[in-house]
Design an enzyme around this catalytic site. Structure first.
Site, PDB file in Angstrom:
ATOM      1  N   LYS A 154       0.809  -1.220   0.000  1.00  0.00           N
ATOM      2  CA  LYS A 154       0.000   0.000   0.000  1.00  0.00           C
ATOM      3  C   LYS A 154       0.840   1.268   0.000  1.00  0.00           C
ATOM      4  O   LYS A 154       0.437   2.294  -0.545  1.00  0.00           O
ATOM      5  CB  LYS A 154      -0.944  -0.007   1.209  1.00  0.00           C
ATOM      6  CG  LYS A 154      -2.057  -1.032   1.114  1.00  0.00           C
ATOM      7  CD  LYS A 154      -2.999  -0.908   2.291  1.00  0.00           C
ATOM      8  CE  LYS A 154      -4.205  -1.823   2.136  1.00  0.00           C
ATOM      9  NZ  LYS A 154      -3.843  -3.232   2.050  1.00  0.00           N
ATOM     10  N   GLU A 238      -2.779   7.207   8.391  1.00  0.00           N
ATOM     11  CA  GLU A 238      -3.376   8.231   7.544  1.00  0.00           C
ATOM     12  C   GLU A 238      -4.331   9.093   8.366  1.00  0.00           C
ATOM     13  O   GLU A 238      -4.814   8.679   9.419  1.00  0.00           O
ATOM     14  CB  GLU A 238      -4.196   7.592   6.404  1.00  0.00           C
ATOM     15  CG  GLU A 238      -3.402   6.904   5.334  1.00  0.00           C
ATOM     16  CD  GLU A 238      -4.314   6.324   4.264  1.00  0.00           C
ATOM     17  OE1 GLU A 238      -5.554   6.370   4.432  1.00  0.00           O
ATOM     18  OE2 GLU A 238      -3.795   5.813   3.264  1.00  0.00           O
ATOM     19  N   ARG A 330      -6.913  -7.939  -8.824  1.00  0.00           N
ATOM     20  CA  ARG A 330      -7.624  -9.205  -8.988  1.00  0.00           C
ATOM     21  C   ARG A 330      -9.077  -8.918  -9.311  1.00  0.00           C
ATOM     22  O   ARG A 330      -9.496  -7.757  -9.377  1.00  0.00           O
ATOM     23  CB  ARG A 330      -7.557 -10.006  -7.684  1.00  0.00           C
ATOM     24  CG  ARG A 330      -8.078  -9.209  -6.479  1.00  0.00           C
ATOM     25  CD  ARG A 330      -8.199 -10.039  -5.232  1.00  0.00           C
ATOM     26  NE  ARG A 330      -8.467  -9.248  -4.038  1.00  0.00           N
ATOM     27  CZ  ARG A 330      -9.658  -8.809  -3.660  1.00  0.00           C
ATOM     28  NH1 ARG A 330     -10.710  -9.053  -4.419  1.00  0.00           N
ATOM     29  NH2 ARG A 330      -9.810  -8.105  -2.553  1.00  0.00           N
ATOM     30  N   ARG A 573     -38.009 -37.971  39.021  1.00  0.00           N
ATOM     31  CA  ARG A 573     -38.005 -36.686  38.329  1.00  0.00           C
ATOM     32  C   ARG A 573     -39.278 -35.936  38.691  1.00  0.00           C
ATOM     33  O   ARG A 573     -40.378 -36.358  38.355  1.00  0.00           O
ATOM     34  CB  ARG A 573     -37.877 -36.896  36.824  1.00  0.00           C
ATOM     35  CG  ARG A 573     -36.601 -37.664  36.466  1.00  0.00           C
ATOM     36  CD  ARG A 573     -36.060 -37.250  35.140  1.00  0.00           C
ATOM     37  NE  ARG A 573     -36.817 -37.837  34.044  1.00  0.00           N
ATOM     38  CZ  ARG A 573     -36.482 -37.672  32.766  1.00  0.00           C
ATOM     39  NH1 ARG A 573     -35.435 -36.949  32.444  1.00  0.00           N
ATOM     40  NH2 ARG A 573     -37.192 -38.230  31.804  1.00  0.00           N
ATOM     41  N   ASP A 574     -39.103 -34.834  39.361  1.00  0.00           N
ATOM     42  CA  ASP A 574     -40.218 -34.078  39.910  1.00  0.00           C
ATOM     43  C   ASP A 574     -40.646 -32.992  38.926  1.00  0.00           C
ATOM     44  O   ASP A 574     -40.329 -31.832  39.098  1.00  0.00           O
ATOM     45  CB  ASP A 574     -39.798 -33.475  41.255  1.00  0.00           C
ATOM     46  CG  ASP A 574     -40.860 -32.551  41.811  1.00  0.00           C
ATOM     47  OD1 ASP A 574     -40.510 -31.742  42.688  1.00  0.00           O
ATOM     48  OD2 ASP A 574     -42.014 -32.627  41.367  1.00  0.00           O
ATOM     49  N   ALA A 575     -41.303 -33.371  37.835  1.00  0.00           N
ATOM     50  CA  ALA A 575     -41.774 -32.374  36.873  1.00  0.00           C
ATOM     51  C   ALA A 575     -42.432 -33.093  35.713  1.00  0.00           C
ATOM     52  O   ALA A 575     -42.528 -34.318  35.683  1.00  0.00           O
ATOM     53  CB  ALA A 575     -40.622 -31.503  36.375  1.00  0.00           C
ATOM     54  N   HIS A 576     -42.863 -32.329  34.723  1.00  0.00           N
ATOM     55  CA  HIS A 576     -43.544 -32.932  33.587  1.00  0.00           C
ATOM     56  C   HIS A 576     -42.604 -33.750  32.713  1.00  0.00           C
ATOM     57  O   HIS A 576     -43.031 -34.464  31.818  1.00  0.00           O
ATOM     58  CB  HIS A 576     -44.217 -31.835  32.748  1.00  0.00           C
ATOM     59  CG  HIS A 576     -43.259 -30.837  32.186  1.00  0.00           C
ATOM     60  ND1 HIS A 576     -42.820 -29.758  32.923  1.00  0.00           N
ATOM     61  CD2 HIS A 576     -42.639 -30.765  30.997  1.00  0.00           C
ATOM     62  CE1 HIS A 576     -41.975 -29.046  32.192  1.00  0.00           C
ATOM     63  NE2 HIS A 576     -41.854 -29.642  31.021  1.00  0.00           N
TER      64      HIS A 576
END
Length: 628
Positions: A154, A238, A330, A573-576
């Protein structure tokens, strides 16, 4: 008679010259002595959509094609689109494979490749690769190695621009080597300033500094980023132009000193210096400014003897002043929009120029290049805008694209069942729309993006739709701060994905059977359950005791020594989520625990859910299950 015979010999001589080998790139040949050598086989030293784009152009011109691929790209589409395909970089990391010049040259020589197209990214702007092609007797479809080197540096490119009389942003003439030099520059020109990598682009090694207190930290970060990305941490500094437009000019040059431009593209819509949406031509651009941009681009290209396709990039400030940034030696990702508005196939032109044809011979004269309507390119990527454009990976479960009049798609990995790899760029497909004006092109693009159905990975399509509906974009008044200053672009409409959810549900039912509870006339029992009797004393030892006494190593040894199947019990397992159809209370679980500890000590573990579905504990049984 002698005159006629001499004329015939001269004509035969010209034909012989036209069939001769390609001349050295460092020498300029006059149009009177055109040297033309057809290309029979082209390798693309790249992957993805750009490889397929070049293969298609070659097939249209009757040129055989060769693909190369890394081990990680074994299943990629660009392999299937070429006549031949060869593995490169065996055992190397994914990106390193496409940067392995010896392997690429070896494949080219072993398979009679005439020319190599570098695509964009990877080796496309590496002068050592262009030189390696020349040394191997393989044509490089691009500028001469020395031109690639000059444009890739550059600082040198900036010096060349100054010699060509092209305006440049105030900045250092050479890479800086210390923080002190950056401090001196800021004292002379004031803030804001910007650090840029001297040996690469794409936003890496680029840092904006607005205050003196930020100078040291940003210098160190820019240096580190440039070193990691390009192997060289050299920076130049710059003056930073506030809220500019990013305008670039497409150029074409031949071996005979002819250079033309194909007008400009507006690439101002960027995120962290990475382009997101591109438009051609630039809207609301003063005709006199357009003339200055294109004239400066052509003059600069002629000064360096530029050959093949390239792009000269500029910043345009709010006062209409333009400043040279760099030359990309390019083909650009966004070359598609230029093709749509000029009806010039840039890849065809690249191939024919490499063969030795002149621009006039190809019908590419400046006075014949016209702008026809507008074109927009959107880069559809597998990124999540809601998470800072974080790349997403996985399998494309569903892919349906938007199509129709005025829509062009350039893609490689966009098909149902494709695996989106984490190893490469997240670009999925480039969508290009064209119309008589910007609103017409934007309407086509919006319609096409709305037709897309992509499932399995996140995409930036909702973000692109917000850009296209933004008034500032439609009026053509965007600058490089557009995304940063419009946070509403990130108010993303959620994807409903109804069809895919339905398919998942049907698949689940087909495999596991229906799980919807069947209504029954049942009443709760009036008799409380009886807790079984529990023997006195401590329960038998279990795997948990082994873990506590002998640690992980002893536990692993005991597991390996166990004869038979090891089971985990998931009743507690204490839940849905429970396997039982009704809710089980923690109160009841606690009552039955002593019995379980006494009678199920041979279990590998017991899974407990207590207090809600978010608390899960997998415990080794010993003195009964517990939560802790």
């Amino acid at each position: 008679m002698l005159l006629k015979l001499g004329g015939m010999r001269a004509a035969l001589g010209v034909l012989a010259v036209r069939r001769a080998c390609c001349h050295s790139r460092s020498a300029h040949t006059s149009p009177q002595t055109l040297v033309y050598k057809p290309i029979k086989k082209v390798m693309v030293a790249n992957r993805g959509e750009i490889a397929i784009r070049v293969f298609r152009a070659c097939t249209e011109l009757g040129i055989r094609t060769v693909a190369v691929y890394s081990e990680q790209d074994t299943g990629q589409m660009h392999r299937q689109k070429a006549d031949e395909a060869y593995l490169i970089g065996r055992g190397l990391p994914p990106v390193a494979a496409y940067l392995h010049i010896p392997d690429i040259i070896k494949v080219a020589k072993e398979n009679d490749v005439d020319a190599i197209h570098p695509g964009y990214g990877f080796l496309s702007e590496r002068s050592d690769f262009a030189q390696a092609c020349a040394d191997a007797g393989v044509r490089f479809i691009g500028p001469a190695p020395e031109v690639v080197r000059k444009m890739g540096d550059k600082v040198e490119a900036r010096a060349i621009a100054i010699r060509a009389g092209v305006p440049v942003v105030p900045g250092t003439d050479a890479p800086i080597s210390s923080l002190q030099e950056a401090q001196e520059f800021s004292n002379n020109y004031g803030f804001p300033i910007i650090f840029k990598a001297a040996y690469g682009g794409g936003g890496r090694g680029m840092r904006v500094v607005r205050e003196y207190e930020e100078l040291e930290e940003n210098y160190q970060r820019a240096y580190s980023e440039a070193l990691a990305a390009f192997g060289n941490g050299a920076l130049f500094v710059e003056k930073f132009i506030e809220k500019p437009r990013h305008i670039e000019v497409q150029i074409l040059g031949d071996k005979y000193g002819n250079v033309i431009h194909l007008y400009e593209r507006d690439c101002s819509i960027q995120r962290r210096h990475q382009k997101v949406v591109e438009v051609a031509p630039a809207t609301q651009l003063d005709p006199h400014l357009r003339d200055r941009l294109t004239a400066d681009s052509v003059n600069l290209a002629k000064l360096v003897g530029y050959e093949n396709a390239g792009t000269v990039e500029f910043l345009v400030d709010k006062h209409g002043k333009h400043y040279f940034i760099e030359v990309n030696s390019r083909l650009q990702v966004e070359h598609t929009v230029t093709e749509e508005i000029t009806d010039v196939d840039l890849v065809h032109a690249q191939l024919r120029i490499c063969e030795g044809r002149s621009l006039p011979e190809l019908g590419l004269k400046q006075d014949k290049i016209r702008i026809n309507g507008y074109a927009i390119q959107c880069r559809v990527t597998t990124e999540d805008p809601a998470r800072g454009f974080q790349p997403d990976t996985g399998r494309l479960e569903v892919f349906r694209s938007g199509e129709g009049m005025g829509i062009r798609l350039d893609s490689a990995s966009a098909f149902q069942g494709a695996i989106i790899s984490p190893h490469y760029d997240s670009l999925l497909v480039k969508v290009i729309s064209s119309g008589k004006d910007l609103p017409a092109a934007a309407a086509k693009m919006s319609r096409a993006l709305a037709e897309f159905r992509v499932r399995g990975v996140k995409t930036n399509i909702p973000f692109l739709q917000n850009v296209l509906s933004n008034d500032q974009f439609l009026y053509g008044t965007v600058d490089t701060q557009f995304i940063d200053e419009n946070p509403d672009l990130f108010n993303l409409k959620p994807v409903q994905n109804r069809a895919q959810k339905l398919l998942h549900y049907l698949g689940h039912v087909m495999v596991n059977g229906p799980t919807t509870p069947i209504p029954v006339k049942a009443k709760p029992s009036s008799i409380d359950p009886v807790v079984p009797a529990v023997p006195l004393g401590d329960p038998p030892k279990g795997f948990r005791d082994v873990l506590l006494k002998e640690g992980p190593e002893g536990f692993a040894k005991a597991v390996r020594a166990h004869q038979g199947l090891l089971l985990m019990d998931t009743t507690f397992r204490d839940a849905h989520q429970s396997l039982l159809a009704t809710r089980v209370r923690t109160h009841d679980l606690k009552k039955i625990s002593p019995f379980v500890a006494q009678n199920f000590n041979k279990l590998f573990s017991i899974e407990n859910w207590g207090g809600g579905p978010l608390l899960s504990f997998s415990l080794i049984p010993s003195h009964g299950p517990s939560v802790g």
